[in-house]
Design an enzyme around this catalytic site. Structure first.
Site, PDB file in Angstrom:
ATOM      1  N   LYS A  22      56.862  15.120  -7.218  1.00 44.68           N
ATOM      2  CA  LYS A  22      56.786  13.498  -7.361  1.00 44.68           C
ATOM      3  C   LYS A  22      55.479  12.892  -8.433  1.00 44.68           C
ATOM      4  CE  LYS A  22      56.258  10.034  -4.584  1.00 44.68           C
ATOM      5  NZ  LYS A  22      55.390   8.631  -5.364  1.00 44.68           N
ATOM      6  N   ASN A  23      54.392  13.190  -7.085  1.00 42.74           N
ATOM      7  CA  ASN A  23      53.453  12.962  -7.487  1.00 42.74           C
ATOM      8  C   ASN A  23      52.168  13.262  -8.304  1.00 42.74           C
ATOM      9  OD1 ASN A  23      53.182  11.041  -5.449  1.00 42.74           O
ATOM     10  ND2 ASN A  23      52.236  10.933  -3.570  1.00 42.74           N
ATOM     11  N   CYS A 120      50.810  -3.429  -0.348  1.00 37.36           N
ATOM     12  CA  CYS A 120      52.079  -2.406  -0.093  1.00 37.36           C
ATOM     13  C   CYS A 120      51.984  -2.612   1.510  1.00 37.36           C
ATOM     14  CB  CYS A 120      52.231  -1.194  -0.554  1.00 37.36           C
ATOM     15  SG  CYS A 120      51.489   0.164  -0.296  1.00 37.36           S
ATOM     16  N   ARG A 125      45.641  -1.432  -0.069  1.00 35.61           N
ATOM     17  CA  ARG A 125      45.537  -0.523  -1.607  1.00 35.61           C
ATOM     18  C   ARG A 125      44.649  -1.336  -2.382  1.00 35.61           C
ATOM     19  NH1 ARG A 125      51.090   3.311  -1.394  1.00 35.61           N
ATOM     20  NH2 ARG A 125      49.458   4.300  -2.727  1.00 35.61           N
ATOM     21  N   ASP A 311      51.082  11.736   4.412  1.00 39.19           N
ATOM     22  CA  ASP A 311      52.494  11.847   3.564  1.00 39.19           C
ATOM     23  C   ASP A 311      53.157  13.011   4.459  1.00 39.19           C
ATOM     24  OD1 ASP A 311      51.139  10.169   1.539  1.00 39.19           O
ATOM     25  OD2 ASP A 311      51.665  11.543  -0.172  1.00 39.19           O
ATOM     26  N   ARG A 403      63.703   7.021  -4.368  1.00 34.13           N
ATOM     27  CA  ARG A 403      62.067   7.269  -5.026  1.00 34.13           C
ATOM     28  C   ARG A 403      61.232   8.705  -5.141  1.00 34.13           C
ATOM     29  NH1 ARG A 403      58.676   1.542  -4.432  1.00 34.13           N
ATOM     30  NH2 ARG A 403      57.541   3.553  -5.628  1.00 34.13           N
TER      31      ARG A 403
END
Ligand code: EPZ
Length: 434
Positions: A22-23, A120, A125, A311, A403
C-alpha cells in the site's frame, strides 16, 4: 459499517500470498501526475486507500483504469492532461498521504492548491518538513483557510536540503518534485524505507536521474519531462510482517509467498529470539511455531528503516500478550500509537502504558470480547489476538483494516482461521487519515 468476527481455534497451516505494498502503491500513483504518458502499475493492491487516491487523481483529469484479478491486478494511469490542481479538505482529511500530490502537481503544472491534512489518531503529524522543502525548491507557498496554495511560475529549482529528522512522507514528496526541477537537488537525512527505493527506481525507469537510492542522501538531477512505462509494486513488508505475527501467535506453519523477508529482519530477528522458527524460501519465508511451547517475552523499540517498523508495533504487541515474561515496547516515531493497548486489555492482556513506553506482561490465555479498531495496524493486531482468544472476538470499525489489508479474511481463512466478516452499512471514503 462491517465488523470482523474471529474465534480462537488453534494453529494455522497453509500459504498466504503477499500483496503489493500500500505505502508504495499510493506514492507510485502520485508519481503518475509527473508524466503526460501512461504509467502502468502491476502487482497493485486493491484497497480502500488505493481506490480513494484513484478517485482523487481522476478529479485532476487523470484516467485511472483497473484490470485483472489476484496476482494479475494492475492499474493504468493516463495523465495526458491535468485539468485541475485542487485537492479539497474533504478528500485530503480522509487520507493524509493525498497531501503528497502537492509537489507533483506543482512540478507538472506550476501551481496547486491542496488542503492541509490535519491531525490523526496516531499523532499530530504536521507537514512542516514538506512545506519547507518545497519552499527550498523555489515554490511560493501561502497558507490560507486550511489550504496550501503553491506556485512556481518559473518552475522549481534544485537545492540542497537537509531534513532536520527522517520523514518518509517529506522525502518521497520532495523527491518527486525535484525530478522536474531545474538543476541538482541533494536530499540529506532522507528516509530509506524500501517504499522510497521503489518510488525512486520507478522514477528512474520514467527517465529521472537519481543517485544514492536506498541511502540517506539522494541526489536528483532535474529533467524537463518524464516518460511513462510499467512498474511492479514492491511486496508489502507490513502485510507480510502482520501474517508472520499471526502465524507465530496461533502456532502451526504458514508459508508467506511473493514476498521479501529481507525487508523485515528487524521483526523476524525479534521473533526468532522469542522462539519462532523463520525459514527463508525462494519467494518468501516459512513461519513455524510449536503451539505447545510458550514464546519468550522480547523487547522492541520502533525506529526508522532498517529499524523495527512502527507499522508492526501493534502486531508485535499482540504477539507478546501471551509470551512468558514482560516485554517492553518503545514507540519512537509517533506520540500516540498505543491506542490498541486498551483494546487488547479488553481481551485480557496485561499492558501498562507510560508516554512512549508500553510494558506487556504475558498472560496464559486471552478471552474473546467486542473490541474497536482505532487505526489500520491496530485493527490487525486485534485480529492476531483474536486468533488465540477463547470464544468470540468481534472487531468493529474494520474500515480501518480495509485501507491496508487485501482479502484478509480469505487469506487467514485459507490457513484454517475461523474468521468472517459481518456486513454492515457502507462507510464513505477510507475512514480517517493515515
Ligand atoms: C509514513 O507516514 C507511512 N505512511 C506510515 O504508515 C508510517 O507509519 C510512517 O511513514 C513511518 O514509517 C505512508 O507511507 C502513507 P513520517 P508519514 O513523515 O510519511 C513527524 C500506515 O499504517 N513529521 O516519516 O506520515 C511525524 O509527525 C501508516 O500505513 C513532522 O513532524 O511518516 C512523525 O512523528 C501509518 N513533520 C514522524 O515525523 C513533517 O513534516 C515521522 O513521520 C513530517 C513528519
Amino acid at each position: 459499517m462491517d465488523s470482523i468476527t474471529v474465534h480462537g481455534n488453534g494453529p494455522l497451516y497453509g500459504s498466504i500470498p503477499v500483496s503489493g505494498a500500500k505505502n508504495s502503491a499510493i506514492k507510485l500513483m502520485a508519481a503518475s501526475i509527473l508524466t503526460d504518458q501512461t504509467l502502468l502499475l502491476t502487482n497493485m493492491p486493491r484497497l480502500a486507500d488505493t481506490k480513494f487516491l484513484g478517485r482523487l487523481l481522476q478529479q485532476f483529469g487523470i484516467a485511472v483504469t483497473e484490470n485483472g484479478h489476484g496476482a494479475d491486478q494492475e492499474t493504468l494511469f493516463d495523465a495526458r492532461e491535468i485539468t485541475s490542481s485542487f485537492a479539497p479538505y474533504d478528500l485530503v482529511r480522509q487520507m493524509r498521504a493525498s497531501f503528497n500530490v502537492l509537489g507533483p502537481l506543482l512540478a507538472r503544472t506550476g501551481r496547486a492548491k491542496v488542503s492541509l491534512p490535519g491531525g490523526c489518531t496516531i499523532g499530530a503529524r504536521p507537514v512542516d518538513l514538506h512545506i519547507d522543502a518545497l519552499t527550498r525548491l523555489g515554490a511560493v507557498i501561502e497558507l490560507e483557510e486550511g489550504y496550501v496554495s503553491a506556485t512556481a511560475p518559473r518552475g522549481l529549482i534544485g537545492a540542497e536540503i537537509e531534513f532536520p529528522f527522517v520523514s518518509v512522507g517529506a522525502t518521497e514528496h520532495t523527491l518527486m518534485a525535484a525530478t522536474l526541477a531545474r538543476g541538482t537537488t541533494v536530499l540529506k537525512r532522507a528516509a530509506r524505507e524500501p517504499e522510497i527505493g521503489d518510488l525512486a527506481r520507478c522514477l528512474v525507469m520514467m527517465g529521472a536521474k537519481i543517485e544514492g537510492i536506498d541511502t540517506d542522501t539522494l541526489t536528483i538531477e532535474g529533467v524537463t519531462s518524464l516518460n511513462g512505462g510499467e512498474w511492479s509494486v514492491i511486496p508489502d513488508r507490513i502485510e507480510m510482517g502482520s501474517y508472520a505475527c499471526a502465524a507465530a501467535m496461533a502456532g502451526g506453519e504458514v508459508r508467506l509467498t511473493r514476498s521479501r523477508p529481507e525487508l523485515i529482519t528487524a521483526l523476524t530477528d525479534r521473533m526468532v529470539e522469542a522462539g519462532v522458527e523463520v525459514i527463508p524460501t525462494e519467494d518468501g519465508v516459512i513461519v513455524k511455531r510449536d503451539p505447545s511451547q510458550r514464546l519468550k517475552a522480547v523487547n522492541v523499540a520502533t525506529e526508522v528503516y532498517p529499524g523495527f517498523a512502527t507499522d508492526l508495533q501493534a502486531q508485535f504487541m499482540a504477539l507478546m500478550t501471551t509470551a512468558d515474561g514482560v516485554s517492553v515496547i518503545h514507540e519512537n516515531i509517533f506520540e500516540n500509537r498505543f491506542m490498541h493497548a486498551p483494546e487488547l486489555m479488553r481481551l485480557g492482556a496485561e499492558i501498562s502504558v507510560h508516554a512512549g513506553e508500553a510494558h506487556v506482561t504475558g498472560v496464559e490465555k486471552l478471552k474473546g470480547a467486542p473490541v474497536m479498531a482505532t487505526d489500520l495496524r491496530a485493527s490487525v493486531s486485534l485480529v492476531i489476538a483474536g486468533l488465540v482468544a477463547e470464544g468470540e472476538t468481534n472487531i468493529g470499525r474494520v474500515y480501518h483494516l480495509d485501507r491496508g489489508f487485501e482479502r484478509l479474511e480469505e487469506k487467514l481463512g485459507a490457513c484454517g482461521a475461523d474468521i468472517r466478516r459481518v456486513k454492515g452499512p457502507p462507510v464513505e471514503g477510507p475512514g480517517d487519515d493515515h
